[in-house]
Design an enzyme around this catalytic site. Structure first.
Site, PDB file in Angstrom:
ATOM      1  N   TRP A  10     -53.037  97.996  69.564  1.00 35.82           N
ATOM      2  CA  TRP A  10     -53.867  98.763  68.627  1.00 35.82           C
ATOM      3  C   TRP A  10     -54.619  99.905  69.314  1.00 35.82           C
ATOM      4  CZ3 TRP A  10     -56.667  94.634  65.055  1.00 35.82           C
ATOM      5  CH2 TRP A  10     -55.700  93.888  64.392  1.00 35.82           C
ATOM      6  N   HIS A  97     -51.093 100.366  81.437  1.00 37.86           N
ATOM      7  CA  HIS A  97     -50.674 101.271  80.364  1.00 37.86           C
ATOM      8  C   HIS A  97     -50.837 102.720  80.823  1.00 37.86           C
ATOM      9  CE1 HIS A  97     -50.341 103.307  76.534  1.00 37.86           C
ATOM     10  NE2 HIS A  97     -49.766 102.217  76.076  1.00 37.86           N
ATOM     11  N   GLU A  99     -51.921 105.204  79.410  1.00 35.54           N
ATOM     12  CA  GLU A  99     -53.219 105.830  79.059  1.00 35.54           C
ATOM     13  C   GLU A  99     -54.306 105.410  80.042  1.00 35.54           C
ATOM     14  OE1 GLU A  99     -52.974 104.506  75.040  1.00 35.54           O
ATOM     15  OE2 GLU A  99     -51.365 105.940  74.683  1.00 35.54           O
ATOM     16  N   GLU A 169     -42.343 102.137  79.114  1.00 38.54           N
ATOM     17  CA  GLU A 169     -42.869 103.079  78.134  1.00 38.54           C
ATOM     18  C   GLU A 169     -42.813 104.493  78.717  1.00 38.54           C
ATOM     19  OE1 GLU A 169     -45.681 100.957  75.133  1.00 38.54           O
ATOM     20  OE2 GLU A 169     -46.853 101.684  76.811  1.00 38.54           O
ATOM     21  N   GLY A 175     -46.509 108.173  71.342  1.00 37.69           N
ATOM     22  CA  GLY A 175     -47.299 108.895  70.350  1.00 37.69           C
ATOM     23  C   GLY A 175     -46.761 110.278  70.037  1.00 37.69           C
ATOM     24  N   SER A 215     -42.996 105.426  70.507  1.00 37.41           N
ATOM     25  CA  SER A 215     -42.576 105.831  69.155  1.00 37.41           C
ATOM     26  C   SER A 215     -41.577 104.853  68.528  1.00 37.41           C
ATOM     27  CB  SER A 215     -42.016 107.253  69.165  1.00 37.41           C
ATOM     28  OG  SER A 215     -43.038 108.164  69.540  1.00 37.41           O
ATOM     29  N   GLY A 236     -47.413 101.244  69.378  1.00 34.69           N
ATOM     30  CA  GLY A 236     -48.774 101.690  69.133  1.00 34.69           C
ATOM     31  C   GLY A 236     -48.935 102.031  67.662  1.00 34.69           C
ATOM     32  N   GLY A 237     -48.602 103.277  67.308  1.00 36.22           N
ATOM     33  CA  GLY A 237     -48.807 103.774  65.951  1.00 36.22           C
ATOM     34  C   GLY A 237     -48.288 102.850  64.859  1.00 36.22           C
TER      35      GLY A 237
HETATM   36  P1  13P Z   1     -46.582 104.657  70.123  1.00 33.31           P
HETATM   37  O1  13P Z   1     -45.769 103.556  69.496  1.00 33.31           O
HETATM   38  O2  13P Z   1     -47.679 105.147  69.235  1.00 33.31           O
HETATM   39  O3  13P Z   1     -45.721 105.744  70.682  1.00 33.31           O
HETATM   40  O4  13P Z   1     -47.344 103.997  71.391  1.00 33.31           O
HETATM   41  C1  13P Z   1     -46.605 103.275  72.296  1.00 33.31           C
HETATM   42  C2  13P Z   1     -47.542 102.590  73.216  1.00 33.31           C
HETATM   43  O5  13P Z   1     -48.209 103.241  74.015  1.00 33.31           O
HETATM   44  C3  13P Z   1     -47.675 101.134  73.126  1.00 33.31           C
HETATM   45  O6  13P Z   1     -48.423 100.616  74.174  1.00 33.31           O
END
Ligand code: 13P
Length: 271
Positions: A10, A97, A99, A169, A175, A215, A236-237
């Site tokens: 999330w 991750h 990020e 990833e 994203g 994605s 994520g999304g």
């Molecule tokens: P998205 O599915 O939004 O591209 O994000 C992937 C993600 O970073 C899951 O940890």
């Protein structure tokens, strides 16, 4: 058969009430659906972990933390330790991750320490890795993968490796709406499994679940999960909306044989 896992990360989304609503929708779906052994995990923000764990206890949904501190305890304002996470009942944590790497400068040394702390506190780890767009354009994706993987896995022993899932990833797919093709994902996952086999042994490598993230959507999930080395997804999304999350789960379920077909083994013990 290897574990099949779908995780909804999330990130920094959902307040308490929104978290309650999403969890209730997922539970309503999973309660009546035969998930054929597919593991469904959600990773809400820290403040809701205890609630999420309590409300999903004895259901088919499991709860994961998005990160932990490398420190065990002490004067580290804002940090959350592995022991704190474990004491909520949560048994799994995401580490590395992109990020965290990008916005918080987390690198191999720190991530290795986080993994050590997670394992010492009996937390399973979903270790994230993946190359940037620049690295892919420079055709350096395998080199990057090897470094990101080996920097943290090299010191582990086989037993510890059993507590690790890997999430590939690619940063350029997170994203952005741009997904790795099924071939790109399979090629990288096969490479990762080979690296694990070289470092440990083929049996260990064969057991490690390799998840794809970037994605992931109901529309592209079926093709990705049909790949032999793609054992699940980290999204994520799409995880923020119940119908999208469920769409990805449904796509995955189409690739898991039903128990009747699984029962076609000609002799016991053959897998
Ligand atoms: P998205 O599915 O939004 O591209 O994000 C992937 C993600 O970073 C899951 O940890």
């Amino acid at each position: 058969m290897r574990r099949k896992i779908v995780v909804g990360n999330w990130k920094m989304n959902k307040n308490y009430w929104q978290a309650v609503e999403l969890i209730e929708s997922l539970l309503a779906y999973t309660e009546t659906r035969d998930l054929k052994g597919l593991e469904v995990l959600i990773a809400p923000a820290y403040p809701f972990l205890h609630y999420a764990y309590q409300s999903t206890k004895d259901t088919k949904v499991q709860v994961v933390a998005q990160d932990i501190s490398a420190y065990e305890s002490g004067a580290y304002t804002g940090e959350v330790s592995a022991d704190m996470i474990r004491s909520t009942g949560v048994q799994t944590v995401i580490i590395g991750h992109s990020e965290r790497r990008k916005y918080h400068g987390e690198g191999a040394q720190l991530l290795g320490e986080k993994i050590d702390s997670a394992l010492a506190n009996h937390l399973e780890v979903i270790y994230c890795m993946g190359e940037t767009l620049a690295a892919r354009r420079a055709k350096a994706q395998f080199e990057v993968a090897k470094k990101q993987l080996m920097d943290v896995l090299r010191p582990l022993n086989r037993d510890q490796m059993q507590q690790i899932c890997i999430a590939y990833e690619p940063v350029w797919a997170i994203g952005t709406g741009e997904t790795a093709t099924a071939e790109q994902a399979q090629e990288m996952h096969r490479y990762i499994r080979q690296l694990i086999a070289d470092r440990f042994d083929p049996e260990t490598a064969a057991r490690v679940p390799l998840l794809y993230g970037g994605s992931l959507r109901p529309e592209n999930a079926a093709l990705l999960c049909a790949q032999p080395d793609v054992d699940g997804g980290l999204m994520g999304g799409a995880a923020l909306r119940a119908e999208q999350f469920i769409g990805v789960i449904e796509a995955w379920l189409t690739q898991i044989p039903s128990p009747a077909k699984r029962g076609c083994r000609s002799s016991p013990g053959m897998d």
